[in-house]
Motif scaffolding. Sequence first.
Motif, short mmCIF file in Angstrom:
data_model
loop_
_atom_site.label_atom_id
_atom_site.label_comp_id
_atom_site.label_asym_id
_atom_site.label_seq_id
_atom_site.Cartn_x
_atom_site.Cartn_y
_atom_site.Cartn_z
N ARG A 94 16.98 9.03 -3.87
CA ARG A 94 15.90 8.21 -3.30
C ARG A 94 14.57 8.96 -3.45
NH1 ARG A 94 15.09 7.21 3.08
NH2 ARG A 94 13.07 6.18 2.94
N GLU A 95 13.54 8.24 -3.85
CA GLU A 95 12.21 8.83 -3.99
C GLU A 95 11.31 8.28 -2.89
OE1 GLU A 95 11.03 7.89 -7.98
OE2 GLU A 95 12.10 9.61 -8.78
N ILE A 96 10.54 9.16 -2.30
CA ILE A 96 9.62 8.78 -1.23
C ILE A 96 8.21 9.06 -1.69
CG2 ILE A 96 8.94 9.21 1.15
CD1 ILE A 96 12.09 10.34 1.04
N ASP A 97 7.40 8.01 -1.73
CA ASP A 97 6.00 8.15 -2.10
C ASP A 97 5.23 8.56 -0.85
OD1 ASP A 97 3.40 8.00 -2.98
OD2 ASP A 97 3.72 6.16 -4.13
N VAL A 98 5.22 9.85 -0.59
CA VAL A 98 4.63 10.38 0.63
C VAL A 98 3.12 10.18 0.67
CG1 VAL A 98 6.47 12.04 1.14
CG2 VAL A 98 4.60 12.72 -0.37
N VAL A 99 2.48 10.10 -0.49
CA VAL A 99 1.02 9.90 -0.51
C VAL A 99 0.67 8.52 0.04
CG1 VAL A 99 -1.01 9.76 -2.00
CG2 VAL A 99 0.66 11.58 -2.36
N VAL A 100 1.41 7.50 -0.36
CA VAL A 100 1.18 6.16 0.19
C VAL A 100 1.39 6.17 1.70
CG1 VAL A 100 2.11 3.81 0.27
CG2 VAL A 100 1.65 4.87 -1.92
N SER A 101 2.45 6.83 2.14
CA SER A 101 2.71 6.92 3.59
C SER A 101 1.58 7.64 4.31
CB SER A 101 4.03 7.64 3.84
OG SER A 101 5.10 6.93 3.27
N GLY A 102 1.06 8.69 3.70
CA GLY A 102 -0.06 9.42 4.30
C GLY A 102 -1.30 8.58 4.44
N HIS A 103 -1.59 7.76 3.42
CA HIS A 103 -2.75 6.88 3.48
C HIS A 103 -2.57 5.82 4.57
CE1 HIS A 103 -5.31 8.14 0.13
NE2 HIS A 103 -4.19 8.55 -0.43
N GLU A 104 -1.36 5.28 4.70
CA GLU A 104 -1.10 4.29 5.76
C GLU A 104 -1.27 4.93 7.13
OE1 GLU A 104 2.82 2.96 4.72
OE2 GLU A 104 2.07 1.60 3.17
N TRP A 105 -0.78 6.15 7.28
CA TRP A 105 -0.91 6.85 8.56
C TRP A 105 -2.38 7.12 8.89
CZ3 TRP A 105 -2.97 11.72 9.53
CH2 TRP A 105 -2.80 12.21 10.83
N ALA A 106 -3.13 7.58 7.91
CA ALA A 106 -4.54 7.91 8.16
C ALA A 106 -5.35 6.67 8.50
CB ALA A 106 -5.15 8.61 6.94
N SER A 107 -5.04 5.54 7.88
CA SER A 107 -5.85 4.34 8.11
C SER A 107 -5.41 3.55 9.33
CB SER A 107 -5.87 3.45 6.87
OG SER A 107 -4.58 2.98 6.59
N SER A 108 -4.13 3.60 9.68
CA SER A 108 -3.68 2.77 10.81
C SER A 108 -2.80 3.49 11.82
CB SER A 108 -2.93 1.54 10.28
OG SER A 108 -1.69 1.94 9.72
N GLY A 109 -2.29 4.65 11.46
CA GLY A 109 -1.40 5.37 12.37
C GLY A 109 0.05 4.93 12.25
N VAL A 110 0.31 3.94 11.41
CA VAL A 110 1.66 3.41 11.27
C VAL A 110 2.02 3.43 9.79
CG1 VAL A 110 3.12 1.39 11.59
CG2 VAL A 110 1.36 1.94 13.27
N PRO A 111 3.15 3.94 9.42
CA PRO A 111 4.17 4.55 10.28
C PRO A 111 3.76 5.97 10.66
CG PRO A 111 4.90 4.64 8.01
CD PRO A 111 3.57 3.91 8.02
N GLU A 112 4.31 6.44 11.76
CA GLU A 112 4.03 7.79 12.20
C GLU A 112 4.70 8.78 11.25
OE1 GLU A 112 5.45 7.96 16.24
OE2 GLU A 112 3.51 7.27 17.00
N LEU A 113 4.05 9.89 11.03
CA LEU A 113 4.59 10.91 10.13
C LEU A 113 5.93 11.43 10.64
CD1 LEU A 113 1.31 12.90 9.39
CD2 LEU A 113 2.40 11.15 7.95
#
Length: 146
Positions: free
Chosen positions: A117-136
């Motif tokens: 499984r591959e996790i695009d952590v950069v996309v997750s980081g952008h979502e966290w920075a802009s909305s806080g969801v999902p939490e890291l």
Amino acid sequence: MNIPFLGHWRKKRGPDGGAAVFSDSESDREGVAELLSECELLRSQAHQAGIALDDTAASLEALDQLLPRWRDDEESLPWLGNDAGLYLGTVIVRTVPGAVWEVWPNGRPVVRLESGREIDVVVSGHEWASSGVPELSQLYAEVAET
């Protein structure tokens, strides 16, 4: 600056010209981890808030508790999101057995788990920075369970 893995990563692409995997030598893994863990803006924000980023799940929980003052700064928001994703990836790679950094052909670093499984952590980081969801810390918990 001498970063030995940079000269080798293109040779490690799959037969389809796919992603480069940094997993066949200790120096490659350490070099990638060091490079991607810098996250200067995130580390600066965390330091100002009294949070030590020590590459643990607890530090992700602490980041989730930060007041999101950066959301008002459109210029730094993308950089912080990128850093948050790279830091999440750093914690995963350093603490989840079998997790490694991989770079897609477009240059985006992702984390590949032992399961494939591959996790695009950069996309997750952008979502966290802009909305806080999902939490890291929530993302980390989901990944660490698999």
